[in-house]
Design an enzyme around this catalytic site. Structure first.
Site, short mmCIF file in Angstrom:
data_model
loop_
_atom_site.label_atom_id
_atom_site.label_comp_id
_atom_site.label_asym_id
_atom_site.label_seq_id
_atom_site.Cartn_x
_atom_site.Cartn_y
_atom_site.Cartn_z
CB SER A 1 -0.88 0.01 1.24
OG SER A 1 -0.07 0.26 2.38
CE LYS A 2 -0.68 8.13 0.12
NZ LYS A 2 -1.72 9.14 0.01
NE ARG A 3 -2.87 4.55 5.12
CZ ARG A 3 -3.77 3.74 4.59
NH1 ARG A 3 -3.64 2.44 4.72
NH2 ARG A 3 -4.80 4.21 3.93
N GLY B 1 4.98 2.56 1.76
CA GLY B 1 6.06 3.39 1.24
C GLY B 1 6.55 4.34 2.32
#
Ligand code: GLU
Length: 512
Positions: free
Chosen positions: A264-266, A268
């Site tokens: 997920s973006k999180r 990153g």
């Protein structure tokens, strides 16, 4: 299909940054199209107005350009099957939705948001945490299946807000052959009556995807595995509207896992690696999410790495150009199992690509990074020389700042502590003499420089090795870089002498 041409599409919703999984979907579609002499289409799926984000479409275009996987047909490029932005195709969908109602495969539903919420709340239980609008429920709701025909007509005439839902048939097994997962089947009893046309007259994704794949004559649809559970709805719509024999072949690409489940973006932000192709600034919070591009990835390395997230060539070779991937890629070798994203491996791909690239090809991206760091790049010839001397030491393009910046800027500070124990009057004298001797030498003469350095050292009775370390720190600032005489001959005599004098000054000041 018309003249049997392969036509594939990448159909992102313009809702924010482009996740590497999205780029992989685009890439696999692109490779498949190129391999078969087909067309790769970009279709912007912007029917969900509530999720629309200004600038997201341009961003998608830019990401595809940067990756070198540009579409043959798109909103930007146009093409025979346009418009390619679903919001511009709005009138077309309503007609098909009404056709479905007429043929008994869909129905009008007039339930208000409040009524829907009440239904969900009253049926919610541990066993059924999110009740669906399905065959169990539809008979209890306000729709054209339960209301008398005159009432439905009146509500429609009065323009009462309503949606059109698909009528999922009971007790059917919906089957299809997925190019990656093989035979897949679903029990229709657990599929809900998805909304096809929303109250604002916009289609939902489910209706639009089927109609557009048909009208755009899509032959193969490769998309993320998260869409697999939606296929029964799509297959039924194909059956009711156009015939399943005309349906594209589906291929659901494996999930991409991060260090902790689905990437997920999180992840990153949490683990410090990019997840998006390019920098993306959230339009509301302004929060910036870093992209692979800005982190210092070469597009060739990025797509090479992505190709391997779900596919392999079946040999030990891992470095492939886009052209080689076009030749080798095969859907048969795409695996079902989730692919694990490993940032260290991604960096390895980039390092290999930097190493293998010609210095001339790295000039443009390096220049851009240097500009950002206010490092002047002098002439192209000089920059090219420096890149070829330092590229073996760079994993990311941004590493050139540290690994090559000193060729353009005198280091502000030098590693004094490493020189200090070795510094003496003799060495100070040696460097003073050597700097003056440089004035008489021709520039760019590595061998003469080295010879002179060693000869003068021997004459003064000092081991050249000890002096070389000091010399390197004076030129670079640290104990790193290619051969010290290569650095000096590249910098030229004037700059080398200047750095030596500066080094002597610093070291002698330390002793006072
Ligand atoms: N609009 C969908 C997405 O955002 C496309 C899914 C599909 O390719 O069918 O991923």
């Amino acid at each position: 299909m018309a003249n049997n041409q392969i036509r594939v599409r990448f159909a992102p919703s313009p809702t924010g940054g482009l996740h590497l999984g999205g780029v992989r979907t685009a890439l696999y579609n692109y490779l498949f199209a190129r391999q078969h002499g087909g067309k790769f289409i970009l279709r912007i799926e912007d029917t969900d107005q509530s999720r629309f984000v200004e600038g997201a479409e341009d961003y998608i275009n830019n990401c595809l350009k940067w990756c070198g996987i540009e579409p043959d047909e798109s909103p930007e490029k146009g093409g025979e099957y346009g418009p390619y932005r679903q919001s511009e195709r709005k009138p077309l969908y309503a007609e098909f939705a009404r056709k479905l109602v007429e043929s008994g495969h869909a129905y009008y539903a007039f339930d208000t948001p409040k009524e829907l919420e009440e239904m969900r709340n009253s049926l919610k239980s541990d066993a059924n945490p999110s009740p669906q609008y399905d065959q169990q429920i539809r008979g209890k709701m306000k729709n054209s299946l339960t209301l008398p025909a005159e009432e439905v007509d009146r509500l429609l005439k009065d323009q009462t807000p309503h949606v059109i839902r698909i009528l999922i048939p009971p007790n059917e097994t919906i089957q299809f052959t997925d190019l990656i997962h093989g035979e897949v089947s679903f029990d229709s009893n657990i599929v809900d009556d998805k909304v096809l046309l929303k109250a604002d007259g916009m289609p939902t994704y489910h209706l639009a995807v089927v109609i557009d794949d048909h009208l755009m004559q899509i032959t193969h649809a490769f998309r993320g595995e998260e869409w697999l559970s939606s296929t029964p709805v799509h297959i039924l719509l194909w059956k009711y509207l156009f015939g399943v024999e005309n349906m594209p072949a589906w291929g659901h690409l494996p999930l991409i896992l991060g260090p902790n489940g689905k990437l997920s973006k999180r992840d990153g932000a949490k683990y410090g690696f990019p997840v998006f192709a390019m920098n993306w600034a959230d339009h509301v919070s302004g929060e910036l999410t870093e992209g692979f591009k800005e982190r210092g990835f070469l597009p060739a390395a990025f797509i090479n790495m992505l190709a391997f997230l779900g596919w392999n060539a079946g040999t030990a070779q891992e470095i492939f150009s886009k052209e080689e991937l076009v030749k080798l890629f095969s859907i048969e070798r795409v695996h079902k199992a989730a692919a694990k994203f490993d940032f260290e491996k991604a960096k390895w791909f980039n390092q290999e690509w930097i190493k293998r690239s010609n210095a001339a090809d790295l000039m443009e991206p390096v220049k851009k990074i240097f500009d950002l760091h206010h490092i002047p790049t002098f002439t192209d010839e000089y920059l090219e020389t420096v890149i070829s001397l330092t590229k073996e030491r760079c994993t990311l393009l941004t590493d050139f700042v540290l690994q090559a910046g000193y060729f353009f800027q005198t280091p502000r500070a030098i590693d004094e502590l490493s020189i200090k124990p070795k510094w003496s009057d003799e060495k100070s004298l040696f460097f003073t003499h050597f700097a003056s001797a440089l004035e008489g030498l021709p520039d760019n003469n590595h061998d003469t420089l080295e010879h002179l350095f060693k000869e003068m050292a021997t004459q003064q009775g000092i081991k050249p090795g000890e002096l070389q370390m000091i010399f390197r720190i004076m030129l670079v600032g640290e104990k790193m870089g290619p051969g010290v005489f290569t650095i000096a001959s590249t910098l030229g005599n004037t700059e080398t002498a200047k750095r030596i004098h500066y080094g002597i000054e610093i070291m002698n000041a330390l002793r006072k």
